[in-house]
Design a protein around this motif. Structure first.
Motif, mmCIF file in Angstrom:
data_model
loop_
_atom_site.group_PDB
_atom_site.id
_atom_site.type_symbol
_atom_site.label_atom_id
_atom_site.label_comp_id
_atom_site.label_asym_id
_atom_site.label_seq_id
_atom_site.Cartn_x
_atom_site.Cartn_y
_atom_site.Cartn_z
ATOM 1 N N ILE A 146 0.847 -1.198 0.000
ATOM 2 C CA ILE A 146 0.000 0.000 0.000
ATOM 3 C C ILE A 146 0.882 1.248 0.000
ATOM 4 O O ILE A 146 0.617 2.209 -0.716
ATOM 5 N N ALA A 147 1.941 1.226 0.792
ATOM 6 C CA ALA A 147 2.858 2.366 0.828
ATOM 7 C C ALA A 147 3.542 2.561 -0.528
ATOM 8 O O ALA A 147 3.686 3.685 -1.007
ATOM 9 N N ALA A 148 3.949 1.461 -1.160
ATOM 10 C CA ALA A 148 4.581 1.553 -2.487
ATOM 11 C C ALA A 148 3.596 2.101 -3.514
ATOM 12 O O ALA A 148 3.953 2.960 -4.341
ATOM 13 N N ALA A 149 2.359 1.641 -3.464
ATOM 14 C CA ALA A 149 1.336 2.149 -4.389
ATOM 15 C C ALA A 149 1.082 3.628 -4.137
ATOM 16 O O ALA A 149 0.918 4.419 -5.079
ATOM 17 N N ARG A 150 1.055 4.034 -2.859
ATOM 18 C CA ARG A 150 0.865 5.449 -2.517
ATOM 19 C C ARG A 150 1.964 6.311 -3.133
ATOM 20 O O ARG A 150 1.703 7.362 -3.713
ATOM 21 N N LEU A 151 3.191 5.847 -3.029
ATOM 22 C CA LEU A 151 4.315 6.588 -3.610
ATOM 23 C C LEU A 151 4.170 6.707 -5.132
ATOM 24 O O LEU A 151 4.356 7.785 -5.708
ATOM 25 N N MET A 152 3.817 5.611 -5.782
ATOM 26 C CA MET A 152 3.683 5.614 -7.250
ATOM 27 C C MET A 152 2.524 6.503 -7.708
ATOM 28 O O MET A 152 2.657 7.235 -8.694
ATOM 29 N N ILE A 153 1.395 6.451 -7.026
ATOM 30 C CA ILE A 153 0.257 7.296 -7.405
ATOM 31 C C ILE A 153 0.592 8.765 -7.129
ATOM 32 O O ILE A 153 0.192 9.653 -7.888
ATOM 33 N N GLY A 154 1.340 9.036 -6.086
ATOM 34 C CA GLY A 154 1.793 10.411 -5.831
ATOM 35 C C GLY A 154 2.654 10.925 -6.972
ATOM 36 O O GLY A 154 2.491 12.061 -7.433
ATOM 37 N N ILE A 155 3.563 10.081 -7.449
ATOM 38 C CA ILE A 155 4.402 10.455 -8.597
ATOM 39 C C ILE A 155 3.542 10.657 -9.829
ATOM 40 O O ILE A 155 3.756 11.601 -10.595
ATOM 41 N N LEU A 156 2.521 9.814 -10.021
ATOM 42 C CA LEU A 156 1.611 9.972 -11.156
ATOM 43 C C LEU A 156 0.935 11.341 -11.137
ATOM 44 O O LEU A 156 0.870 12.028 -12.160
#
Length: 163
Positions: free
Chosen positions: A12-22
């Motif tokens: 979930i934390a990794a997905a949060r980081l990636m969506i933030g970058i998106l």
């Protein structure tokens, strides 16, 4: 054993980081002061597509009558909102606030671009799904500053709502 003890939160934390970058990456085609990229379509072009291919007449009418005539005002709101969501998710700061705003933005994008040729509406459904996930699970508590904020101010009700 509690569910929290069995659940790995790092995905979930990794997905949060990636969506933030998106969200931050998507700012490149709507940069102030004119909200246009160096080449290609800008924010105004997409708003005009929302009017031309409105899935809901009321939405197209709203964009045509309110948003486009007040383009600079709404462009700043859109730019700053997406910047806030991106930074919130990337840093894990006030993640529930950022995810809630991101959820509203994703729903708005989905409604506005639903019938635009070449757009895949399910991408906005997935974006909204991720924002909802971050909203309900407090995704900034791992690899984000929300965990630190909760430890520093354990009695703050407002902070518990936003993190």
């Amino acid at each position: 054993m509690k569910l929290k003890e069995r659940t790995a939160l790092w995905p979930i934390a990794a997905a949060r980081l990636m969506i933030g970058i998106l969200w931050l990456f998507s700012l490149r085609w709507k940069m102030p002061p004119d909200f246009m990229p160096a080449t290609g379509q800008g924010l105004m072009d997409w708003l005009e597509l929302e009017v031309q291919h409105a899935a809901f007449e009321f939405y197209g009418d709203f964009v045509a009558a309110i948003v486009i005539p007040n383009f600079t005002f709404f462009a700043w709101i859109i730019f700053l909102s997406e910047l806030l969501v991106g930074l919130s998710l990337l840093t894990g700061t006030l993640t529930r606030l950022g995810a809630g705003l991101g959820l509203l933005l994703a729903i708005n994008l989905g409604i506005g671009l639903l019938e635009v040729p070449g757009e895949w509406p399910w991408s906005y459904v997935m974006l909204a799904m991720w924002q909802g996930t971050f909203l309900v699970c407090g995704a900034g508590r791992l690899f984000g500053s929300d965990g630190w904020l909760r430890n520093k101010y354990p009695t703050s009700r407002m902070l518990k709502l936003l993190t």
